[in-house]
Scaffold this active site. Structure first.
Site, PDB file in Angstrom:
ATOM      1  N   SER A   4       0.853  -1.190   0.000  1.00  0.00           N
ATOM      2  CA  SER A   4       0.000   0.000   0.000  1.00  0.00           C
ATOM      3  C   SER A   4       0.887   1.237   0.000  1.00  0.00           C
ATOM      4  CB  SER A   4      -0.885   0.004   1.250  1.00  0.00           C
ATOM      5  OG  SER A   4      -1.520   1.254   1.437  1.00  0.00           O
TER       6      SER A   4
ATOM      7  N   TYR B 265      -1.552  -0.283  10.645  1.00  0.00           N
ATOM      8  CA  TYR B 265      -1.718  -0.658   9.233  1.00  0.00           C
ATOM      9  C   TYR B 265      -0.453  -0.326   8.444  1.00  0.00           C
ATOM     10  CZ  TYR B 265      -3.629  -0.766   4.478  1.00  0.00           C
ATOM     11  OH  TYR B 265      -3.852  -1.035   3.142  1.00  0.00           O
TER      12      TYR B 265
END
Length: 244
Positions: A140, A153
């Site tokens: 990501s 995250y």
């Protein structure tokens, strides 16, 4: 990527029941790969396998359970001849302010996003080596940037990028390693956020700028279609409107 050159090749995709995983399965199957669909939601896998038709294997598997992955690897070896491509796509994005209230979310993200990819890679590594295959890790942009609410995250995605770069060096020339870092993608991930305020903010932001899961799947297909001597090691793909 022509279908003939991929005839007899198999791609294993984790998190294949929706989003980027399902889109990647459709794209690679259309390019001639057999595809093994791995996820926990068997009903969705069965529906996708029925849609794609021959050359598709639906395997209920939780990436946090090594025994599930071992059974899946056996099925892939026996029924598809082994994995030429592994796409580590399974992941969760449980954003929110850091604190004890979200402890279970942190554990889940580490177990799925990072340890799940590590375990799947370890389980399928021999198959990839035997076939001079491709390992594709879906990270990501959160693995390249930081902002409040993303701490754990981001830690999993930064970790996945580091894991990918180390393996790229360790496994060459036997396995080609690519890490793809998408920005906002229109999938169900924002809807899984447990913190109500963060969920609402993220869903609103994604509604304005997101690219599609098919856009990311096209990048996966492009990476594995490169000539054997070419390594597309790292790709960041954002919506044109996305700043960070």
């Amino acid at each position: 990527m022509g279908t003939e050159e991929n005839s007899g090749k198999a791609a294993v995709i984790t998190g294949a029941s929706s989003g980027i995983g399902a889109a990647t399965a459709r794209t690679l199957h259309a390019a001639g790969f057999s595809v093994a669909l791995l996820a926990r939601r068997k009903d969705r896998l069965d529906a996708l396998a029925a849609e794609l038709g021959p050359g598709t294997l639906a395997l209920e598997a939780d990436v946090t359970r090594r025994d599930d992955l071992l059974l899946a690897a056996q099925r892939v070896e026996t029924e598809l001849g082994g994995a030429d491509v592994l796409v580590n796509n399974a992941g969760v994005m449980l954003l929110g302010p850091f604190g004890p209230e979200l402890d279970s979310d942190y554990q889940r993200m580490v177990n799925v996003n990072l340890l799940g990819a590590i375990t799947a890679t370890e389980v399928f590594l021999d198959q990839l080596r035997e076939r001079s295959g491709d390992l594709v890790n879906i990270s990501s942009v959160a693995g390249r940037t930081s902002r409040p609410g993303d701490a754990v995250y981001a830690a999993t995605k930064w970790g996945l990028i580091g894991f990918s770069d180390c393996l790229r060096k360790e496994l060459l020339p036997d396995v080609r390693v690519t890490v793809i870092e998408p920005g906002a993608v229109a999938t169900e991930l924002p809807g899984h956020i447990t913190d109500p305020e963060t969920r609402a903010q993220t869903e609103a932001s994604y509604a304005e700028v997101s690219i599609t899961a098919e856009d990311v799947a096209a990048v996966v297909a492009f990476a594995v279609a490169q000539p054997p001597g070419v390594g597309l090691n790292e790709v960041t793909v954002r919506p044109r409107k996305q700043l960070h």
